[in-house]
Motif scaffolding. Structure first.
Motif, PDB file in Angstrom:
ATOM      1  N   ALA A 347     -22.102 -29.889  38.846  1.00 44.81           N
ATOM      2  CA  ALA A 347     -22.178 -30.016  37.383  1.00 44.81           C
ATOM      3  C   ALA A 347     -21.211 -31.102  36.913  1.00 44.81           C
ATOM      4  O   ALA A 347     -20.229 -31.395  37.602  1.00 44.81           O
ATOM      5  CB  ALA A 347     -21.834 -28.677  36.719  1.00 44.81           C
ATOM      6  N   PRO A 348     -21.477 -31.728  35.763  1.00 45.36           N
ATOM      7  CA  PRO A 348     -20.573 -32.771  35.281  1.00 45.36           C
ATOM      8  C   PRO A 348     -19.139 -32.261  35.153  1.00 45.36           C
ATOM      9  O   PRO A 348     -18.896 -31.139  34.709  1.00 45.36           O
ATOM     10  CB  PRO A 348     -21.152 -33.128  33.904  1.00 45.36           C
ATOM     11  CG  PRO A 348     -22.583 -32.718  33.963  1.00 45.36           C
ATOM     12  CD  PRO A 348     -22.615 -31.511  34.846  1.00 45.36           C
ATOM     13  N   VAL A 349     -18.200 -33.102  35.549  1.00 47.42           N
ATOM     14  CA  VAL A 349     -16.775 -32.802  35.420  1.00 47.42           C
ATOM     15  C   VAL A 349     -16.243 -33.564  34.223  1.00 47.42           C
ATOM     16  O   VAL A 349     -16.502 -34.763  34.060  1.00 47.42           O
ATOM     17  CB  VAL A 349     -16.013 -33.204  36.695  1.00 47.42           C
ATOM     18  CG1 VAL A 349     -14.506 -33.029  36.512  1.00 47.42           C
ATOM     19  CG2 VAL A 349     -16.497 -32.371  37.879  1.00 47.42           C
ATOM     20  N   VAL A 350     -15.513 -32.880  33.355  1.00 45.17           N
ATOM     21  CA  VAL A 350     -14.949 -33.505  32.162  1.00 45.17           C
ATOM     22  C   VAL A 350     -13.582 -34.061  32.503  1.00 45.17           C
ATOM     23  O   VAL A 350     -12.710 -33.347  33.012  1.00 45.17           O
ATOM     24  CB  VAL A 350     -14.835 -32.491  31.003  1.00 45.17           C
ATOM     25  CG1 VAL A 350     -14.227 -33.164  29.780  1.00 45.17           C
ATOM     26  CG2 VAL A 350     -16.209 -31.916  30.669  1.00 45.17           C
ATOM     27  N   VAL A 351     -13.389 -35.359  32.235  1.00 41.91           N
ATOM     28  CA  VAL A 351     -12.115 -36.028  32.480  1.00 41.91           C
ATOM     29  C   VAL A 351     -11.483 -36.353  31.134  1.00 41.91           C
ATOM     30  O   VAL A 351     -12.079 -37.041  30.309  1.00 41.91           O
ATOM     31  CB  VAL A 351     -12.318 -37.334  33.286  1.00 41.91           C
ATOM     32  CG1 VAL A 351     -10.982 -38.006  33.556  1.00 41.91           C
ATOM     33  CG2 VAL A 351     -13.053 -37.037  34.587  1.00 41.91           C
ATOM     34  N   ARG A 352     -10.274 -35.830  30.932  1.00 41.39           N
ATOM     35  CA  ARG A 352      -9.565 -36.090  29.670  1.00 41.39           C
ATOM     36  C   ARG A 352      -8.116 -36.435  29.967  1.00 41.39           C
ATOM     37  O   ARG A 352      -7.604 -36.148  31.038  1.00 41.39           O
ATOM     38  CB  ARG A 352      -9.605 -34.860  28.755  1.00 41.39           C
ATOM     39  CG  ARG A 352     -10.980 -34.496  28.227  1.00 41.39           C
ATOM     40  CD  ARG A 352     -10.901 -33.312  27.305  1.00 41.39           C
ATOM     41  NE  ARG A 352     -10.592 -32.077  28.039  1.00 41.39           N
ATOM     42  CZ  ARG A 352      -9.813 -31.124  27.577  1.00 41.39           C
ATOM     43  NH1 ARG A 352      -9.204 -31.266  26.423  1.00 41.39           N
ATOM     44  NH2 ARG A 352      -9.617 -30.021  28.276  1.00 41.39           N
ATOM     45  N   SER A 353      -7.466 -37.032  28.976  1.00 44.57           N
ATOM     46  CA  SER A 353      -6.031 -37.204  29.094  1.00 44.57           C
ATOM     47  C   SER A 353      -5.382 -35.837  28.957  1.00 44.57           C
ATOM     48  O   SER A 353      -5.796 -35.018  28.138  1.00 44.57           O
ATOM     49  CB  SER A 353      -5.512 -38.138  27.998  1.00 44.57           C
ATOM     50  OG  SER A 353      -4.112 -38.050  27.901  1.00 44.57           O
ATOM     51  N   ALA A 354      -4.347 -35.577  29.768  1.00 45.18           N
ATOM     52  CA  ALA A 354      -3.667 -34.282  29.679  1.00 45.18           C
ATOM     53  C   ALA A 354      -2.863 -34.151  28.405  1.00 45.18           C
ATOM     54  O   ALA A 354      -2.522 -33.052  27.985  1.00 45.18           O
ATOM     55  CB  ALA A 354      -2.752 -34.086  30.882  1.00 45.18           C
ATOM     56  N   THR A 355      -2.569 -35.276  27.736  1.00 41.21           N
ATOM     57  CA  THR A 355      -1.753 -35.237  26.527  1.00 41.21           C
ATOM     58  C   THR A 355      -2.488 -35.748  25.296  1.00 41.21           C
ATOM     59  O   THR A 355      -1.990 -35.613  24.187  1.00 41.21           O
ATOM     60  CB  THR A 355      -0.478 -36.089  26.710  1.00 41.21           C
ATOM     61  OG1 THR A 355      -0.861 -37.424  27.085  1.00 41.21           O
ATOM     62  CG2 THR A 355       0.400 -35.501  27.804  1.00 41.21           C
ATOM     63  N   ASP A 356      -3.648 -36.355  25.476  1.00 42.12           N
ATOM     64  CA  ASP A 356      -4.363 -36.943  24.347  1.00 42.12           C
ATOM     65  C   ASP A 356      -5.854 -36.773  24.569  1.00 42.12           C
ATOM     66  O   ASP A 356      -6.402 -37.320  25.518  1.00 42.12           O
ATOM     67  CB  ASP A 356      -4.002 -38.430  24.221  1.00 42.12           C
ATOM     68  CG  ASP A 356      -4.497 -39.028  22.917  1.00 42.12           C
ATOM     69  OD1 ASP A 356      -5.439 -38.470  22.324  1.00 42.12           O
ATOM     70  OD2 ASP A 356      -3.935 -40.037  22.474  1.00 42.12           O
ATOM     71  N   GLY A 357      -6.508 -35.997  23.721  1.00 36.06           N
ATOM     72  CA  GLY A 357      -7.920 -35.683  23.921  1.00 36.06           C
ATOM     73  C   GLY A 357      -8.887 -36.608  23.226  1.00 36.06           C
ATOM     74  O   GLY A 357     -10.048 -36.265  23.054  1.00 36.06           O
ATOM     75  N   GLU A 358      -8.428 -37.809  22.793  1.00 34.84           N
ATOM     76  CA  GLU A 358      -9.324 -38.705  22.066  1.00 34.84           C
ATOM     77  C   GLU A 358     -10.497 -39.170  22.928  1.00 34.84           C
ATOM     78  O   GLU A 358     -11.616 -39.263  22.467  1.00 34.84           O
ATOM     79  CB  GLU A 358      -8.552 -39.921  21.566  1.00 34.84           C
ATOM     80  CG  GLU A 358      -7.660 -39.657  20.382  1.00 34.84           C
ATOM     81  CD  GLU A 358      -7.018 -40.938  19.909  1.00 34.84           C
ATOM     82  OE1 GLU A 358      -7.317 -41.365  18.783  1.00 34.84           O
ATOM     83  OE2 GLU A 358      -6.225 -41.514  20.657  1.00 34.84           O
ATOM     84  N   LEU A 359     -10.207 -39.527  24.184  1.00 38.81           N
ATOM     85  CA  LEU A 359     -11.242 -40.045  25.068  1.00 38.81           C
ATOM     86  C   LEU A 359     -11.722 -38.935  25.988  1.00 38.81           C
ATOM     87  O   LEU A 359     -10.921 -38.290  26.663  1.00 38.81           O
ATOM     88  CB  LEU A 359     -10.702 -41.208  25.900  1.00 38.81           C
ATOM     89  CG  LEU A 359     -11.671 -41.783  26.944  1.00 38.81           C
ATOM     90  CD1 LEU A 359     -12.818 -42.507  26.257  1.00 38.81           C
ATOM     91  CD2 LEU A 359     -10.941 -42.707  27.899  1.00 38.81           C
ATOM     92  N   THR A 360     -13.022 -38.717  26.006  1.00 40.92           N
ATOM     93  CA  THR A 360     -13.614 -37.717  26.901  1.00 40.92           C
ATOM     94  C   THR A 360     -14.655 -38.404  27.772  1.00 40.92           C
ATOM     95  O   THR A 360     -15.511 -39.127  27.269  1.00 40.92           O
ATOM     96  CB  THR A 360     -14.272 -36.577  26.101  1.00 40.92           C
ATOM     97  OG1 THR A 360     -13.272 -35.922  25.316  1.00 40.92           O
ATOM     98  CG2 THR A 360     -14.912 -35.564  27.032  1.00 40.92           C
ATOM     99  N   THR A 361     -14.563 -38.179  29.085  1.00 42.49           N
ATOM    100  CA  THR A 361     -15.497 -38.779  30.028  1.00 42.49           C
ATOM    101  C   THR A 361     -16.114 -37.700  30.895  1.00 42.49           C
ATOM    102  O   THR A 361     -15.410 -36.796  31.349  1.00 42.49           O
ATOM    103  CB  THR A 361     -14.788 -39.821  30.919  1.00 42.49           C
ATOM    104  OG1 THR A 361     -14.275 -40.865  30.100  1.00 42.49           O
ATOM    105  CG2 THR A 361     -15.749 -40.414  31.933  1.00 42.49           C
ATOM    106  N   LEU A 362     -17.422 -37.777  31.095  1.00 45.32           N
ATOM    107  CA  LEU A 362     -18.120 -36.886  32.023  1.00 45.32           C
ATOM    108  C   LEU A 362     -18.516 -37.686  33.249  1.00 45.32           C
ATOM    109  O   LEU A 362     -19.051 -38.799  33.116  1.00 45.32           O
ATOM    110  CB  LEU A 362     -19.378 -36.299  31.384  1.00 45.32           C
ATOM    111  CG  LEU A 362     -19.253 -34.968  30.635  1.00 45.32           C
ATOM    112  CD1 LEU A 362     -18.338 -35.115  29.438  1.00 45.32           C
ATOM    113  CD2 LEU A 362     -20.621 -34.480  30.201  1.00 45.32           C
TER     114      LEU A 362
END
Length: 376
Positions: A347-362
């Protein structure tokens, strides 16, 4: 008909083009009073001569004549009627001019665009644009979706294997909501221009996406196709089972050392164990940290395995990634640490900054290679 030349309220309504409720209202206003009202039933009866009066009332109300003026017209002579109608038409014309002026201002406000920090927009474009497809097999996937509303401007791109979306808070929001799909290729060289500006105004036009700052302007062509419904896809992701917080540069160093072969990650409470087919080479001199430093991967196997320190929450899992998919997601990530939200190995894995959630990548994991390929 009710006999004696009288008409029921229903008959008059049909003859005049009015409703029975409107006739009752005009009775109460004194504009069209029935000839007779049955004392027992309360039924209203009208004379045939009142049909013409009812039609006139309907026509006057149809052009917005106020009730008090309708009464004056019905009870006045021809000269007064003409004067009252001229005054009403003049008032309508004035109101139309005023409405047109207000509409023109509102349209200008809605079309003025949204004002953004130019540096923030440049960073957002670089982070998201790399997720767009490099080929034109599906033309819309070679574009970046730009959406503007009262709260943010959101950039989204996907090549079906990776999806990146970033929201930017405007300096001054747009008054209207709009969205366009911009050809990703036309955004490639715009970063240097943006970094020379403090602010940039972004708006959609019939020709494309227009970015204006200082005395210069850039126009980017658009792709006239519907962008995939990525919000439904994000909403449909399963519950997170395993969460990993890991150093971004450390993980990048492993990808550089592993070459182009898929890398299998065994995730457990001790961190990540990366396994790839073939010799894992030490990081190049360009790498921010060299192996052996406290934050660098620790070799556990001289041939194909590296241990990566990480904070893991949830059950152990094994999954694989193609470096060509994972590396761009890490390069564009924000901050020194990233967070991986894992639902399942397929399934797609969500990649985010651990301190800033502005950018979200699947990113989509790849199939775990056959164990024989990895010398198991």
């Amino acid at each position: 008909m009710a006999g004696d030349g009288l008409i029921t309220i229903g008959g008059l309504a049909r003859a005049c083009g009015l409703t029975a409720s409107a006739l009752r209202f005009y009775d109460d206003c004194g504009l069209l009073v029935p000839v007779r009202v049955d004392a027992v039933t309360g039924y209203r009866y009208y004379g045939e001569a009142q049909v013409e009066r009812g039609v006139l009332i309907r026509r006057l109300r149809g052009i917005g004549v106020p009730l008090e003026v309708v009464s004056e017209i019905l009870n006045g002579d021809a000269a007064r009627t003409g004067r009252l109608l001229d005054e009403h038409v003049a008032e309508l014309a004035q109101r139309a001019r005023e409405a047109a002026a207000v509409a023109r201002v509102i349209k200008e406000e809605f079309g003025a665009g949204v004002v953004l920090s130019a540096a923030v927009l440049a960073a957002a474009i670089e982070q998201v644009r790399s997720a767009a497809a490099s080929d034109r097999e599906i033309p819309v996937l070679a574009g970046v979706l730009v959406e503007s509303d009262a709260d943010s401007v959101t950039l989204t791109a996907t090549d079906r294997y990776r999806l990146s979306t970033r929201a930017v808070v405007p300096v001054r929001p747009s008054r209207g909501a709009w969205s366009v799909v911009v050809d990703a290729g036309e955004l490639g060289g715009i970063g240097s221009w943006l970094r020379g500006l403090d602010e940039v105004t972004v708006r959609a036009s019939d020709e494309g996406l227009v970015l204006a700052g200082d005395d210069s302007e850039h126009e980017c062509g658009t792709i006239d196709e519907a962008f995939p419904d990525y919000r439904t896809m994000l909403a449909g992701l399963g519950a997170v089972r395993t969460r990993v917080v890991v150093g971004r540069d450390t993980l990048l160093a492993v990808l550089e050392a592993g070459g182009a072969a898929p890398i299998v990650f065994t995730v457990d409470q001790s961190g990540l164990l990366a396994t790839c087919n073939g010799q894992l080479r030490p990081s190049s001199p360009r790498s921010p940290r060299s192996p052996g430093s406290p934050s660098s991967p620790r070799y556990t196997d001289p041939l194909a395995r590296l241990h990566i320190p990480a904070t893991v929450t949830g059950p152990s899992i094994e999954l694989a990634f193609s470096p060509t998919t994972l590396r761009p997601a890490l390069v564009s990530a924000l901050g020194p640490e990233i967070m991986l939200d894992i639902t399942a190995a397929d399934a797609p894995v969500v990649v985010r900054s651990a301190t800033d959630g502005e950018l979200t990548t699947l990113i989509m994991p790849t199939a775990i290679p056959n164990s024989k390929e990895y010398g198991a």
